[in-house]
Design a protein around this motif. Structure first.
Motif, PDB file in Angstrom:
ATOM      1  N   GLY A  48      29.446  54.037  42.515  1.00 17.26           N
ATOM      2  CA  GLY A  48      30.054  54.307  41.223  1.00 17.26           C
ATOM      3  C   GLY A  48      29.120  54.054  40.061  1.00 17.26           C
ATOM      4  O   GLY A  48      29.570  53.794  38.945  1.00 17.26           O
ATOM      5  N   LEU A  49      27.811  54.159  40.294  1.00 18.40           N
ATOM      6  CA  LEU A  49      26.826  53.878  39.260  1.00 18.40           C
ATOM      7  C   LEU A  49      26.292  55.153  38.606  1.00 18.40           C
ATOM      8  O   LEU A  49      25.486  55.066  37.669  1.00 18.40           O
ATOM      9  CB  LEU A  49      25.647  53.101  39.860  1.00 18.40           C
ATOM     10  CG  LEU A  49      25.978  51.832  40.651  1.00 18.40           C
ATOM     11  CD1 LEU A  49      24.701  51.196  41.180  1.00 18.40           C
ATOM     12  CD2 LEU A  49      26.763  50.849  39.799  1.00 18.40           C
ATOM     13  N   ASP A 160      24.717  41.928  42.649  1.00 18.68           N
ATOM     14  CA  ASP A 160      25.828  42.104  43.574  1.00 18.68           C
ATOM     15  C   ASP A 160      26.473  43.466  43.358  1.00 18.68           C
ATOM     16  O   ASP A 160      26.761  43.857  42.226  1.00 18.68           O
ATOM     17  CB  ASP A 160      26.856  40.993  43.333  1.00 18.68           C
ATOM     18  CG  ASP A 160      27.921  40.920  44.407  1.00 18.68           C
ATOM     19  OD1 ASP A 160      27.861  41.702  45.380  1.00 18.68           O
ATOM     20  OD2 ASP A 160      28.824  40.068  44.275  1.00 18.68           O
ATOM     21  N   LEU A 161      26.721  44.182  44.449  1.00 20.88           N
ATOM     22  CA  LEU A 161      27.383  45.479  44.375  1.00 20.88           C
ATOM     23  C   LEU A 161      28.854  45.425  44.767  1.00 20.88           C
ATOM     24  O   LEU A 161      29.526  46.455  44.734  1.00 20.88           O
ATOM     25  CB  LEU A 161      26.657  46.476  45.287  1.00 20.88           C
ATOM     26  CG  LEU A 161      25.348  47.061  44.750  1.00 20.88           C
ATOM     27  CD1 LEU A 161      24.607  47.795  45.865  1.00 20.88           C
ATOM     28  CD2 LEU A 161      25.592  47.991  43.567  1.00 20.88           C
ATOM     29  N   HIS A 162      29.341  44.263  45.149  1.00 17.12           N
ATOM     30  CA  HIS A 162      30.727  44.199  45.615  1.00 17.12           C
ATOM     31  C   HIS A 162      31.676  44.657  44.513  1.00 17.12           C
ATOM     32  O   HIS A 162      31.594  44.188  43.373  1.00 17.12           O
ATOM     33  CB  HIS A 162      31.075  42.775  46.051  1.00 17.12           C
ATOM     34  CG  HIS A 162      32.332  42.709  46.856  1.00 17.12           C
ATOM     35  ND1 HIS A 162      33.582  42.761  46.281  1.00 17.12           N
ATOM     36  CD2 HIS A 162      32.534  42.616  48.201  1.00 17.12           C
ATOM     37  CE1 HIS A 162      34.504  42.692  47.238  1.00 17.12           C
ATOM     38  NE2 HIS A 162      33.886  42.607  48.406  1.00 17.12           N
ATOM     39  N   PRO A 163      32.587  45.575  44.819  1.00 14.19           N
ATOM     40  CA  PRO A 163      33.401  46.178  43.756  1.00 14.19           C
ATOM     41  C   PRO A 163      34.410  45.236  43.116  1.00 14.19           C
ATOM     42  O   PRO A 163      34.932  45.551  42.042  1.00 14.19           O
ATOM     43  CB  PRO A 163      34.108  47.333  44.479  1.00 14.19           C
ATOM     44  CG  PRO A 163      34.112  46.943  45.916  1.00 14.19           C
ATOM     45  CD  PRO A 163      32.834  46.190  46.129  1.00 14.19           C
ATOM     46  N   VAL A 164      34.695  44.082  43.727  1.00 15.76           N
ATOM     47  CA  VAL A 164      35.677  43.161  43.166  1.00 15.76           C
ATOM     48  C   VAL A 164      35.008  41.932  42.556  1.00 15.76           C
ATOM     49  O   VAL A 164      35.216  41.598  41.394  1.00 15.76           O
ATOM     50  CB  VAL A 164      36.700  42.725  44.238  1.00 15.76           C
ATOM     51  CG1 VAL A 164      37.685  41.719  43.660  1.00 15.76           C
ATOM     52  CG2 VAL A 164      37.446  43.935  44.785  1.00 15.76           C
ATOM     53  N   PRO A 194      39.541  49.285  37.162  1.00 17.88           N
ATOM     54  CA  PRO A 194      40.775  49.014  37.919  1.00 17.88           C
ATOM     55  C   PRO A 194      41.471  47.768  37.382  1.00 17.88           C
ATOM     56  O   PRO A 194      40.847  46.940  36.716  1.00 17.88           O
ATOM     57  CB  PRO A 194      40.261  48.801  39.350  1.00 17.88           C
ATOM     58  CG  PRO A 194      38.845  48.356  39.183  1.00 17.88           C
ATOM     59  CD  PRO A 194      38.336  49.080  37.974  1.00 17.88           C
ATOM     60  N   PRO A 195      42.763  47.640  37.625  1.00 16.30           N
ATOM     61  CA  PRO A 195      43.489  46.458  37.140  1.00 16.30           C
ATOM     62  C   PRO A 195      42.928  45.182  37.767  1.00 16.30           C
ATOM     63  O   PRO A 195      42.411  45.188  38.888  1.00 16.30           O
ATOM     64  CB  PRO A 195      44.935  46.720  37.584  1.00 16.30           C
ATOM     65  CG  PRO A 195      44.815  47.690  38.725  1.00 16.30           C
ATOM     66  CD  PRO A 195      43.628  48.537  38.416  1.00 16.30           C
ATOM     67  N   PHE A 196      42.997  44.097  37.023  1.00 17.71           N
ATOM     68  CA  PHE A 196      42.519  42.801  37.525  1.00 17.71           C
ATOM     69  C   PHE A 196      43.612  41.759  37.287  1.00 17.71           C
ATOM     70  O   PHE A 196      44.202  41.714  36.210  1.00 17.71           O
ATOM     71  CB  PHE A 196      41.239  42.399  36.796  1.00 17.71           C
ATOM     72  CG  PHE A 196      40.647  41.126  37.326  1.00 17.71           C
ATOM     73  CD1 PHE A 196      39.824  41.156  38.439  1.00 17.71           C
ATOM     74  CD2 PHE A 196      40.933  39.907  36.730  1.00 17.71           C
ATOM     75  CE1 PHE A 196      39.286  39.982  38.941  1.00 17.71           C
ATOM     76  CE2 PHE A 196      40.406  38.731  37.231  1.00 17.71           C
ATOM     77  CZ  PHE A 196      39.575  38.776  38.336  1.00 17.71           C
ATOM     78  N   PRO A 197      43.925  40.931  38.278  1.00 14.59           N
ATOM     79  CA  PRO A 197      43.329  40.942  39.616  1.00 14.59           C
ATOM     80  C   PRO A 197      43.895  42.077  40.461  1.00 14.59           C
ATOM     81  O   PRO A 197      45.020  42.513  40.255  1.00 14.59           O
ATOM     82  CB  PRO A 197      43.731  39.579  40.179  1.00 14.59           C
ATOM     83  CG  PRO A 197      45.018  39.264  39.501  1.00 14.59           C
ATOM     84  CD  PRO A 197      44.896  39.823  38.110  1.00 14.59           C
ATOM     85  N   ARG A 198      43.095  42.514  41.405  1.00 15.15           N
ATOM     86  CA  ARG A 198      43.551  43.578  42.300  1.00 15.15           C
ATOM     87  C   ARG A 198      44.441  42.987  43.393  1.00 15.15           C
ATOM     88  O   ARG A 198      44.336  41.802  43.724  1.00 15.15           O
ATOM     89  CB  ARG A 198      42.356  44.265  42.967  1.00 15.15           C
ATOM     90  CG  ARG A 198      41.411  44.975  42.043  1.00 15.15           C
ATOM     91  CD  ARG A 198      40.505  45.872  42.857  1.00 15.15           C
ATOM     92  NE  ARG A 198      39.305  46.273  42.143  1.00 15.15           N
ATOM     93  CZ  ARG A 198      38.412  47.120  42.635  1.00 15.15           C
ATOM     94  NH1 ARG A 198      38.573  47.636  43.841  1.00 15.15           N
ATOM     95  NH2 ARG A 198      37.342  47.443  41.937  1.00 15.15           N
ATOM     96  N   HIS A 206      35.239  51.765  42.324  1.00 13.53           N
ATOM     97  CA  HIS A 206      35.597  52.606  41.184  1.00 13.53           C
ATOM     98  C   HIS A 206      34.341  52.833  40.345  1.00 13.53           C
ATOM     99  O   HIS A 206      33.532  51.922  40.163  1.00 13.53           O
ATOM    100  CB  HIS A 206      36.671  51.936  40.332  1.00 13.53           C
ATOM    101  CG  HIS A 206      38.008  51.842  41.000  1.00 13.53           C
ATOM    102  ND1 HIS A 206      39.029  52.726  40.741  1.00 13.53           N
ATOM    103  CD2 HIS A 206      38.476  50.978  41.931  1.00 13.53           C
ATOM    104  CE1 HIS A 206      40.093  52.402  41.474  1.00 13.53           C
ATOM    105  NE2 HIS A 206      39.779  51.342  42.202  1.00 13.53           N
ATOM    106  N   PRO A 207      34.153  54.032  39.807  1.00 13.70           N
ATOM    107  CA  PRO A 207      32.993  54.265  38.930  1.00 13.70           C
ATOM    108  C   PRO A 207      33.045  53.359  37.707  1.00 13.70           C
ATOM    109  O   PRO A 207      34.118  53.033  37.198  1.00 13.70           O
ATOM    110  CB  PRO A 207      33.142  55.744  38.531  1.00 13.70           C
ATOM    111  CG  PRO A 207      34.060  56.341  39.549  1.00 13.70           C
ATOM    112  CD  PRO A 207      34.973  55.245  39.985  1.00 13.70           C
ATOM    113  N   LEU A 208      31.869  52.926  37.258  1.00 15.88           N
ATOM    114  CA  LEU A 208      31.805  52.188  36.009  1.00 15.88           C
ATOM    115  C   LEU A 208      32.321  53.073  34.879  1.00 15.88           C
ATOM    116  O   LEU A 208      31.951  54.244  34.766  1.00 15.88           O
ATOM    117  CB  LEU A 208      30.370  51.760  35.720  1.00 15.88           C
ATOM    118  CG  LEU A 208      29.776  50.736  36.704  1.00 15.88           C
ATOM    119  CD1 LEU A 208      28.321  50.442  36.342  1.00 15.88           C
ATOM    120  CD2 LEU A 208      30.580  49.450  36.711  1.00 15.88           C
TER     121      LEU A 208
END
Length: 257
Positions: A48-49, A160-164, A194-198, A206-208
């Motif tokens: 998503g970059l 870090d690339l982790h999406p969460v 995306p909504p936080f917290p998921r 999700h794309p930035l």
């Protein structure tokens, strides 16, 4: 007519890249038991970059090359070409393989390293989807091959690339922009964070949502970002170098009554 310029296998420090050495050199390698063999692992994925699918490898290998050139001369390392067929649980991953296949592939690579006389290995990983995997591989091949195996992931270097959990995807994006010389594609229309917290278990990528830094700004910011990660890696390489070797040559002795 001049000969075409050869295309390198990957970004690498020529002095430490295994593939640039001729095979007879390994039969007289001066210190195989004390040389750290670095095994890079990188997936092929859309994070998503707004960049190409090889973003993991681009950053992974540039950080390693910078660290290799900064490390003290008394810390010998060898870097094998990156392993690109690894785990990838997200739908945006390409060329991912099943865990038994990835495990067997890496076990074969580690077995070849061991047969060549080397005892110390670093699994150097880009993808958050492979962090638990390399822990299992390290344990299993410590037992099977008597290797002393260390692990470092880019997430531990502040990339870090982790999406969460990640707080550094934009930093990663900036580095890829600068290192490739390509502007990131704009976010999709209507993209939003995306909504936080998921909900538990939701680790979709999700794309930035915000536009990326343009190329000129990314090139201005990238040297400090790359240097920060490389300095962290140099420090960890130093800790590995100072770590005592396994006792009994890596053999696991039977339990004593």
């Amino acid at each position: 007519m001049s000969a075409p310029t050869p295309v390198p296998l990957c970004v690498a420090d020529d002095a430490t890249f295994w593939a640039w050495h001729r095979w007879p050199e390994f039969s007289r390698w001066p210190n195989p038991a004390h040389t750290l063999v670095v095994v890079p692992l990188c997936g092929t994925a859309d994070w998503g970059l707004g960049h190409a699918l090889d973003a993991e490898e681009t950053v992974l290998m540039h950080v390693l090359r910078a660290a290799s050139r900064r490390r003290p001369a008394g810390q010998p390392i060898l870097v094998i070409p990156p392993l690109r067929f690894v785990l990838g649980s997200d739908p945006g991953c390409a060329f991912a393989v099943e865990p038994p296949v990835a495990h067997g592939f890496l076990a074969d690579v580690l077995g070849s390293i061991a047969v060549s006389g080397f005892k110390r290995v670093l699994l150097y990983n880009a993808s958050p989807w492979n962090e638990e995997f390399i822990a299992a591989v390290a344990r299993d091949n410590r037992i099977a091959l008597g290797l002393q195996i260390f692990r470092i992931s880019l997430s531990g270097l502040g990339l870090d690339l982790h999406p969460v959990r990640s707080q550094s995807r934009r930093t990663f994006q900036t580095l890829v922009t600068a290192l490739t010389g390509c502007d990131a594609e704009p976010p999709p229309r209507g993209a939003s964070e995306p909504p936080f917290p998921r909900p538990w278990g939701d680790e979709r990528v999700h794309p930035l949502a915000e536009p990326a830094l343009p190329l000129a700004a990314a090139r201005a910011a990238a040297p400090a970002l790359l240097d920060d990660a490389a300095v962290r890696l140099v420090g960890l390489l130093g800790e590995i170098h100072a770590y005592p070797p396994l006792p009994h040559g890596g053999k696991i002795l039977p339990a004593q009554p």
